[in-house]
Design an enzyme around this catalytic site. Structure first.
Site, PDB file in Angstrom:
ATOM      1  N   GLU B  31      13.502 -18.198 -12.635  1.00 23.59           N
ATOM      2  CA  GLU B  31      14.345 -18.988 -11.989  1.00 23.59           C
ATOM      3  C   GLU B  31      14.837 -20.009 -12.794  1.00 23.59           C
ATOM      4  O   GLU B  31      14.524 -20.744 -13.794  1.00 23.59           O
ATOM      5  CB  GLU B  31      13.728 -19.276 -10.607  1.00 23.59           C
ATOM      6  CG  GLU B  31      12.464 -19.911 -10.710  1.00 23.59           C
ATOM      7  CD  GLU B  31      12.252 -21.437 -10.386  1.00 23.59           C
ATOM      8  OE1 GLU B  31      13.309 -22.187 -10.312  1.00 23.59           O
ATOM      9  OE2 GLU B  31      11.015 -21.775 -10.074  1.00 23.59           O
ATOM     10  N   LYS B 163       2.677 -25.495  -3.331  1.00 24.46           N
ATOM     11  CA  LYS B 163       2.180 -27.116  -3.498  1.00 24.46           C
ATOM     12  C   LYS B 163       1.721 -27.622  -2.185  1.00 24.46           C
ATOM     13  O   LYS B 163       1.884 -27.530  -1.041  1.00 24.46           O
ATOM     14  CB  LYS B 163       3.707 -28.023  -3.731  1.00 24.46           C
ATOM     15  CG  LYS B 163       4.309 -27.693  -5.191  1.00 24.46           C
ATOM     16  CD  LYS B 163       5.062 -28.842  -5.533  1.00 24.46           C
ATOM     17  CE  LYS B 163       5.858 -28.457  -6.779  1.00 24.46           C
ATOM     18  NZ  LYS B 163       6.777 -27.153  -6.517  1.00 24.46           N
TER      19      LYS B 163
END
Ligand SMILES: [Mn+2]
Ligand SMILES: [Mn+2]
Ligand SMILES: [Mn+2]
Lengths: 308, 308, 308
Positions: B31, B163
């Site tokens: 990405e 995260k």
């Protein structure tokens, strides 16, 4: 699955729509819950005809969608439209109701979800409505099937946003989560249905029917994304409901929900009727104006997409 | 839909990627939001090249994905990578933005959702990133489009979990609800991005690239399930951010959200920047390490899946 | 992807099921988590055989589905059924687990989600179970993968609703949001699993297997909607668990959750076991009765759908 070779549940097409689809001519899908359940009688039938006329005036063929006697009809005629506008036996059909309703031989009006799915199956790429469904205020699990259905249907939906009686912010988040594209028509502010600006910003603005048609072409050529593109078309500020009036009526309505203990499925009809009476019918006039504008823009997009 | 026979919005392929896909050689999708928005300049460009090199070092061809001038490119070249790493006019493109961005001729970096969908459409089965999106803390409707998109894309996504500034438990529940497969690489503990163990357990551990490739083959041969397989690849404990430091910095950050009244979309950038400064850059170094490890593992999986 | 031309992960079919599918004869899919995890031993094996017999008695072929040594088997034989009913090494397989479990060579029992997806892939249109999964009480993100999977699988699922230990109202809202059709069998009240009426109303009632088969045919001919049709089949009131007992046991159980601080994944097993002991086994007997009734109705629907 058929009797004497005739499939009893196949989709029927109106003659004009069938021929337009065959020729690649521009077609705009229209829903019928606004006719059967959304607008008061007898205005509902008049307005439904005006919406079709707005599509024609802008160069496209209207494909008003409904169910008659268990058959989905794409492009109902005026007699069928009258039946859905005047009968008291018209079911409200979301996409999940279509097959069951057919098996019971029902008459039915299709919601945004039901109409989107039928339009996509019929190969109609543009659909005009007033506002789309969304997430209900204070009811985290009460989320319109419109959102998930749009995530599955590669159409363009032209609307004036989401009624402010819903949770607009949560609705925009769900559209993002579900991968439904949203672009403003000549604006980066999401419209608020009765009012031009809901207060929520958008990432994208598209400034012409040709640009919107290019986005639809891009989606098809890329072959990556198969969800709807919502075109959020605000009323001009001088045609909107007065924002101060809107905010006061909304606050009053929400307070009444509390004081009268109204919850769940009773909330939306209560608030809509409260808007109608508290604005002395002005909310209804605004509602009609925005639908006619959406129908006109949808037709212009269909014309641009047909390359004519 | 085309000008002189050229479709203006078709996906473009870099030469090396095109030839690898033609030959069935191993390819790994990468990405670009990490390049344009995720890492500080000028390190972002250096790290992007290191990620590509890690893929090559492990026997596969990197297919870094982005949009240049409205065109999706699978396998951007170094000039295009430099443009996405240095320009200030790079849009962040989730899957729902791809068609609209194309119609506006934008440059864009693709998110996990955008990249997953493009990879799946391009026939690339393995994708490496740092961490995937998830459910935001204290914001029930703010759920990354990564999750729903993974539910639609039959790829393997190699990442180090989610995260910890997100709601990890809710994210794992959503993955279960949406039917996205999750397996630990040589672990049954879900990694915590900066730290090796998020504290949440997994049902499955796969212990080699060959075993993971077998799972991808099984999915294809069964023909039952068409969602992603998330391969959760933890950092070795001696390479993670010190867990005590991590927990303290996270608690401080969450407390600051409260005391400074930060909510909504401002939460994630605030917490990431807080981690960066409060760990004196150690969180960033850990972030780079885990991406390089994920790229290497992804390449090994692609090699195993190609049967070479 | 194959060894000597044999695909190692292809679905296997029992002989009788394979021949029924070839001939268009009526087939009913059955799940195996009820055998491995849902019912106490040794009754589980006896009941599993009774369920298959109920399908046969009503004119259809049972296709009990499970995984043996990494292979999905549609129509397991009695030896395989015995293995899933008696081994302690049987994984519980939702749809997302099927490929990973195959790669590890596991034995596994398929949940409603896993079985629905396999049935749809195998071309089996009717599936009987006890109750389907739903939204967990007090845990907004804990929503069974059954719901999203049903939204993707064009099957008919015959069940007795959702166990009252789940949040029935939220579950019905999610089914609406996800576009899963729901109709009562000869009722417009959604059943409450152990009890005949959950207190929640339904929009549609279908009154015969032929009418349900017509709805399945309508879905196929319309080609608009590709989600499941849930047929909610209540126990006759004289066969249900006494509603006063049910309500008291449920209230006691919910109070105990609070006082004993039980949360998350521990809630459902705790409440089920509480029901079992507090009703002195009557809840279990009711559970068996409703499954046998669902199997019989599913067979009748499959017969009607096969047009025999
Ligand atoms: Mn609702
Ligand atoms: Mn968000
Ligand atoms: Mn769960």
């Amino acid at each position: 699955g058929s009797v004497l070779g005739v499939k009893e549940f196949d989709i029927s097409y109106g003659d004009e729509v069938a021929s337009a689809l065959r020729d690649g001519a521009p077609v705009v899908a229209l829903e019928t819950t606004i006719v059967s359940h959304g607008l008061p009688r007898p205005d509902n039938l008049t307005v439904a005809r005006q919406i079709e006329q707005a599509v024609r005036d802008n160069g496209a063929v209207p494909a008003t969608i409904g169910m008659l006697g268990g058959r989905i009809v794409v492009g109902i005629d005026d007699e069928q439209l009258t039946r859905l506008a005047t009968s008291d036996q018209v079911a409200k059909l979301s996409v999940r109701d279509l097959a069951v309703a057919a098996a019971t031989g029902a008459d039915g009006a299709t919601t945004v979800a039901g109409t989107s799915a039928i339009a996509a199956a019929a190969g109609i790429g543009v659909f005009a409505t007033g506002g789309m469904g969304g997430v209900h205020r204070g009811a985290p699990y009460d989320e319109s099937a419109d959102l998930v259905t749009l995530a599955r249907c590669p159409i363009a939906l032209v609307c004036a946003g989401v009624k402010s009686i819903l949770d607009v912010g949560a609705t925009l988040e769900r559209l993002e989560t579900l991968g439904v594209s949203v672009a403003g028509y000549r604006t980066t502010q999401f419209p608020g249905f009765f009012i031009s600006d809901s207060g929520f910003a958008l990432d994208w603005s598209l400034d012409s029917p040709e640009r919107i048609a290019a986005a639809l072409r891009a989606r098809q050529q890329q072959g990556v994304h198969h969800s709807a593109l919502v075109i959020a078309n605000p009323l001009p500020t001088d045609e909107q409901l007065d924002p101060a009036l809107h905010d006061r009526v909304l606050a009053d309505g929400l307070a009444k929900l509390d004081s009268e203990g109204i919850t769940g499925k009773a909330v939306t009809p209560f608030l809509l009727s409260h808007f109608h009476s508290a604005t002395e019918g002005r909310s209804l006039a605004v509602n009609v104006r925005l639908i006619l504008r959406n129908a006109a823009l949808a037709a212009q997009i269909a014309v641009a997409a047909a390359g004519r």
